[in-house]
Structure formats: structure tokens, C-alpha cells
Design an enzyme around this catalytic site. Structure first.
Site, mmCIF file in Angstrom:
data_model
loop_
_atom_site.group_PDB
_atom_site.id
_atom_site.type_symbol
_atom_site.label_atom_id
_atom_site.label_comp_id
_atom_site.label_asym_id
_atom_site.label_seq_id
_atom_site.Cartn_x
_atom_site.Cartn_y
_atom_site.Cartn_z
ATOM 1 N N ASN A 85 -29.162 -84.672 -37.956
ATOM 2 C CA ASN A 85 -28.446 -85.948 -37.907
ATOM 3 C C ASN A 85 -27.011 -85.818 -37.413
ATOM 4 O O ASN A 85 -26.332 -86.827 -37.214
ATOM 5 C CB ASN A 85 -28.472 -86.626 -39.283
ATOM 6 N N CYS A 141 -40.155 -99.318 -38.456
ATOM 7 C CA CYS A 141 -40.018 -97.989 -39.027
ATOM 8 C C CYS A 141 -40.741 -97.939 -40.358
ATOM 9 O O CYS A 141 -40.715 -98.898 -41.121
ATOM 10 C CB CYS A 141 -38.548 -97.690 -39.218
HETATM 11 C C1 UD1 Z 1 -29.199 -92.484 -40.825
HETATM 12 C C2 UD1 Z 1 -30.007 -91.206 -40.808
HETATM 13 C C3 UD1 Z 1 -31.194 -91.334 -41.764
HETATM 14 C C4 UD1 Z 1 -30.712 -91.728 -43.157
HETATM 15 C C5 UD1 Z 1 -29.809 -92.941 -43.105
HETATM 16 C C6 UD1 Z 1 -29.144 -93.257 -44.439
HETATM 17 C C7 UD1 Z 1 -29.693 -90.349 -38.580
HETATM 18 C C8 UD1 Z 1 -30.280 -90.057 -37.260
HETATM 19 N N1 UD1 Z 1 -30.481 -90.968 -39.468
HETATM 20 O O1 UD1 Z 1 -30.063 -93.536 -40.388
HETATM 21 O O2 UD1 Z 1 -31.859 -90.065 -41.804
HETATM 22 O O3 UD1 Z 1 -31.812 -92.014 -43.964
HETATM 23 O O4 UD1 Z 1 -28.750 -92.740 -42.154
HETATM 24 O O5 UD1 Z 1 -28.427 -92.171 -44.902
HETATM 25 O O6 UD1 Z 1 -28.560 -90.000 -38.846
HETATM 26 N N2 UD1 Z 1 -28.492 -101.537 -41.652
HETATM 27 C C9 UD1 Z 1 -28.465 -102.879 -41.309
HETATM 28 N N3 UD1 Z 1 -28.064 -103.196 -40.030
HETATM 29 C C10 UD1 Z 1 -27.708 -102.240 -39.120
HETATM 30 C C11 UD1 Z 1 -27.746 -100.885 -39.512
HETATM 31 C C12 UD1 Z 1 -28.148 -100.562 -40.787
HETATM 32 O O7 UD1 Z 1 -28.776 -103.758 -42.098
HETATM 33 O O8 UD1 Z 1 -27.360 -102.591 -37.981
HETATM 34 C C13 UD1 Z 1 -28.942 -101.164 -43.023
HETATM 35 C C14 UD1 Z 1 -30.248 -100.378 -43.005
HETATM 36 O O9 UD1 Z 1 -31.358 -101.232 -42.932
HETATM 37 C C15 UD1 Z 1 -30.179 -99.618 -44.305
HETATM 38 C C16 UD1 Z 1 -28.696 -99.320 -44.421
HETATM 39 O O10 UD1 Z 1 -28.016 -100.243 -43.580
HETATM 40 O O11 UD1 Z 1 -30.585 -100.415 -45.379
HETATM 41 C C17 UD1 Z 1 -28.311 -97.917 -44.028
HETATM 42 O O12 UD1 Z 1 -28.824 -97.608 -42.754
HETATM 43 P P1 UD1 Z 1 -28.068 -96.613 -41.775
HETATM 44 O O13 UD1 Z 1 -27.011 -95.890 -42.523
HETATM 45 O O14 UD1 Z 1 -27.658 -97.372 -40.557
HETATM 46 O O15 UD1 Z 1 -29.225 -95.602 -41.378
HETATM 47 P P2 UD1 Z 1 -29.448 -94.934 -39.968
HETATM 48 O O16 UD1 Z 1 -28.152 -94.699 -39.294
HETATM 49 O O17 UD1 Z 1 -30.498 -95.663 -39.234
#
Ligand code: UD1
Length: 419
Positions: free
Chosen positions: A23, A116
């Protein structure tokens, strides 16, 4: 799709070298899009996801070479601003190329990431963040087009939740917005974000505050070549630490950053495992049934959601009832049904798993639903009586380098069979 045959009942014993963090490697590779000069990145894990990101860089015109955990990336003078659907479908982290590609090309198009298996994962924070940086966003037929419309002096981006991907995406994009000062509030604080910032700063970016809730980026007009080494993977390390405790074994984890793993170390400690930290080594030893835990999964520095499935597998045999509250991906419990097939007793209610510890699990045929669910099933299989067959296991190679080799060196009896 292949399967993994796991013979249970063996205590893990020995030492294992932890690989570089997937990551951290993925956003750093996405950030290379900003560069005009080649870069060398060391300690890159050889994983399917890393190969997917290389495929994306090649599809837009980059030259990429990967040898012995070092990636050499040579940017192209004539970049293509469009990324094909296939890699984005395979891996959500590939969406982070939209911003940097739009900065370099003026506009760029990337498909919306698909659904996902760990729950709804929207990209609204990414898109809103890019708008705040002066980009127009159009979504048509499942493709997002970002176009740089305005050059702004100062931008404020606030995330309703500290999203890892959105923080990285905005930080990368803002790094090359010459003349623009960007402030990200409620930023994610994960170590991978600090690693990305360190990489960008080595290339000449001006970034302050990475690792805190407020990140300040002063855009520059050019980023230069650099050499960078990826931090150790705290999720891989945490998985082996949990596996060691779950099998009542004794494992030395080498090349780790214990300071990145404090929540996991604390949880294992509370469950009765003995943990010794010695520089970049972590010794995990366990001789008894785990004590039950009350655990809240939360953004860093909280207990990581990417270790929640493995922890449920471990606590399935705790001497009492554990409560695990998931606050990052509230419906990330698909592994619970598969673990039930091995004997897990658990109830799920609105983002919470109540796990009633049983004395033992029993091997059977199960199916991996996602990367970390697969890791949880491996841990459960190692603990269970008899043989566990994990079908559709290949997703595990998205996140665990040399998994079967590393486990075998720790005395586990595991065999991968091609489907
Ligand atoms: C990254 C990690 C993943 C990990 C996650 C949380 C990478 C490649 N992946 O995923 O392994 O499980 O962090 O630690 O680094 N959200 C929204 N809108 C957005 C973006 C996120 O609502 O535009 C929400 C998501 O649905 C979730 C939360 O925010 O509930 C956290 O997600 P996020 O931290 O963005 O995860 P990823 O970056 O996708």
C-alpha cells in the site's frame, strides 16, 4: 483459480523477512507519473497489484523494469491521458493515477473502479478533492474525465472521513500544481502516506505535515529523479504475527517497523501473546488459548481494518467472548461466513462482530472472498484440526509475497494447487 491446501495443527516456528509495503508501493508508483526523469524504487514487493500498476504505467507510455524487488521507472515525453478499464477493474488503487495524469496531460480519463467484495467503496472524496484543486470532473459511461480548468492560489480540501486513497490522490496531484498551496484537513495518517510524502519530497516536492491530520503542499513546477526504498509492510507483518500467536508458535519477524504496528502489538499482547521488540525485529510467542478482546477497528493509529479478518480467525478460539467493532468498512465481514464453516461461532450486528470462542476449529473446504479474508482463512486453516482447502485463493497473491515459501520456512504444511 488456484487453491491452497493447509494442513492444520503445526506451530509456526522460525523467522520470516517481511516484504515492502504494497500500500506504499502502489501510490508511489502512481506518483511517478509526475516525473520527467527516471526513478529507482527499492524494496518493492513482487505482487499482482504491483504488476497491475506497472501495466498501467506502461499503457500510458512509461518504460518500467522490475528486478529483484527494485523497480526502475522511466517516464515518457508523450503521455497518453487514458487508462484502459481492465487494470482499474482489477485494482481500486489504480484510480489514483487520474489526478497526476490530468496534471501532466491537462486532462485524463480513468474508469470508475468496480464494485468491491469488502463493501461499498465510493470515490466521492477523490472527485470532490480534485474539484477543489481546480479540475472539472465529468462522469460518462462509467469513465471519469478530469480536466484542469483553473489555476488557484490556495485550495482547502476537507475529507469527511480520513480516506487513505483520497489523501494520497490529492497529495500527489497537488505536488505538481505550480503556484498552488493546498491544505488537506482530516487527512489520513497511515505510515504509507508518510512514505509517499517522503518519496515526493526526495523528488523535490514541498509537503509538510504528512502523518498528521493536516497536510500542506506547496506545488512546484518540476520533480526530479530520486532513489527510494519502500517501508516494510505492516499488514503482512501483522498477519504473520497473528498466525504465530494463533498456532501457539514462536516467530521472529525481520525487517519490520514495530512503531507502525503498535495497535496490533497491543491487541496481541492483551490476548496473552509475548512480544519482544528489538530494533527492526519483532519476536512473537504464544503458549495458550488467546484471551478474548474488545477491539475497535479504526483509521491509523487505530487497529487496521486490513487485519480485522485475521484477528477474527485468531479470536475464534479465544477463552471467552470477543467484540470487534469495524468503523472503516462497516460491512467488511464476508470472511465470517467462511470461517463459520471451520467452526467459528459469531454474530454480526451493524458493523460489530461478537465472537464466542470455541475450543478448536476443524478443517473443511472454504472459499476466499477477498485478499485479507484469504489471509484469515489461512490462519484458521493453520489452527484447525485436519486439512483446510481454500478455493479461489489467488487473491492472496495480491498482497502476500512468497506466501507459501515463507509459511513453509516457518514449518507450516501448505501446498498451492493450480485450478
Ligand atoms: C486503503 C488501503 C486498504 C485499506 C483502506 C483502509 C490501499 C491501496 N488500500 O484503501 O487496504 O483497507 O485504505 O485502511 O492503500 N470512502 C468514501 N469515499 C471516498 C473514499 C473513501 O466514502 O471517496 C470511505 C470508504 O468507503 C471507507 C473509508 O472511506 O469506508 C476508508 O476508505 P479509504 O481509506 O479510502 O480506503 P482505500 O484508500 O480505498
Amino acid at each position: 483459480m488456484g487453491k491452497l491446501v493447509v494442513h492444520g495443527g503445526v506451530r509456526l516456528n522460525g523467522s520470516v523477512r517481511i516484504s515492502g509495503a504494497k500500500n506504499a508501493a502502489l501510490p508511489i508508483l502512481a506518483a511517478t507519473i509526475l516525473l520527467d526523469e527516471p526513478v529507482l524504487i527499492h524494496n518493492v514487493p513482487d505482487l499482482l497489484d504491483v504488476r497491475t500498476m506497472m501495466e498501467i504505467l506502461e499503457s500510458i507510455g512509461f518504460n518500467v523494469r522490475f528486478e529483484k524487488n527494485t523497480i526502475w521507472v522511466k517516464p515518457s515525453a508523450s503521455l497518453k491521458g487514458q487508462v484502459p478499464y481492465e487494470p482499474v477493474r482489477k485494482m481500486r488503487a489504480s484510480f489514483n493515477v487520474l489526478g497526476p495524469l490530468a496534471v501532466k496531460c491537462g486532462e485524463a480519463s480513468v474508469s470508475l473502479p468496480g464494485g468491491c467484495s469488502i463493501g461499498v467503496r465510493p470515490v466521492d472524496f477523490h472527485l470532490e478533492g480534485l474539484r477543489k484543486l481546480g479540475f472539472s470532473i465529468d462522469v460518462e459511461h462509467g469513465v471519469v474525465k478530469a480536466k484542469r480548468e483553473k489555476r488557484l492560489g490556495e485550495c482547502y480540501v476537507y475529507f469527511p472521513f480520513p480516506s487513505v486513497g483520497a489523501t494520497e490522490h490529492i497529495m500527489i496531484t497537488a505536488a505538481l500544481l505550480d503556484g498552488t498551496r493546498t491544505i488537506i484537513e482530516n487527512a489520513a495518517m497511515e505510515p504509507e502516506i508518510v512514505d509517499l510524502a517522503n518519496f515526493l519530497v526526495s523528488c523535490g516536492a514541498k509537503i509538510l505535515g504528512a502523518g498528521s491530520r493536516r497536510i500542506e503542499i506547496e506545488g512546484v513546477d518540476r520533480l526530479r529523479s530520486c532513489e527510494h526504498s519502500i517501508i516494510p509492510d505492516r499488514i503482512e507483518a501483522g498477519t504473520y504475527a497473528i498466525a504465530a500467536a494463533a498456532t501457539r508458535g514462536k516467530v521472529l519477524l525481520q525487517n519490520v517497523r514495530p512503531d507502525h504496528m503498535m495497535a496490533a502489538i497491543e491487541a496481541l499482547n492483551q490476548s496473552g501473546a509475548q512480544i519482544k521488540i528489538d530494533g527492526n525485529n519483532l519476536l512473537v510467542q504464544m503458549n495458550e488459548r488467546p484471551k478474548p478482546l474488545k477491539l475497535q477497528v479504526a483509521p491509523y493509529p487505530g487497529f487496521p481494518t486490513d487485519l480485522q479478518p485475521q484477528m477474527i480467525a485468531y479470536l475464534s478460539v479465544a477463552d471467552g467472548t470477543s467484540v470487534i467493532v469495524e468503523t472503516v468498512f462497516k460491512s467488511r465481514f464476508q470472511h465470517v461466513d467462511e470461517l463459520r464453516r471451520l467452526g467459528l461461532k459469531a454474530e454480526l450486528t451493524d458493523g460489530t462482530a461478537i465472537v464466542y470462542g470455541v475450543e478448536r476449529l476443524q478443517g473443511t473446504i472454504v472459499k476466499a472472498t477477498d485478499l485479507r479474508a484469504a489471509a484469515a482463512l489461512v490462519i484458521a486453516g493453520l489452527m484447525a484440526e485436519g486439512t483446510t482447502i481454500i478455493e479461489e485463493v489467488d487473491q492472496i497473491f495480491r498482497g502476500y509475497e512468497d506466501l507459501t515459501l515463507k509459511l513453509s520456512k516457518l514449518s507450516a504444511i501448505v501446498e498451492y494447487e493450480n485450478g
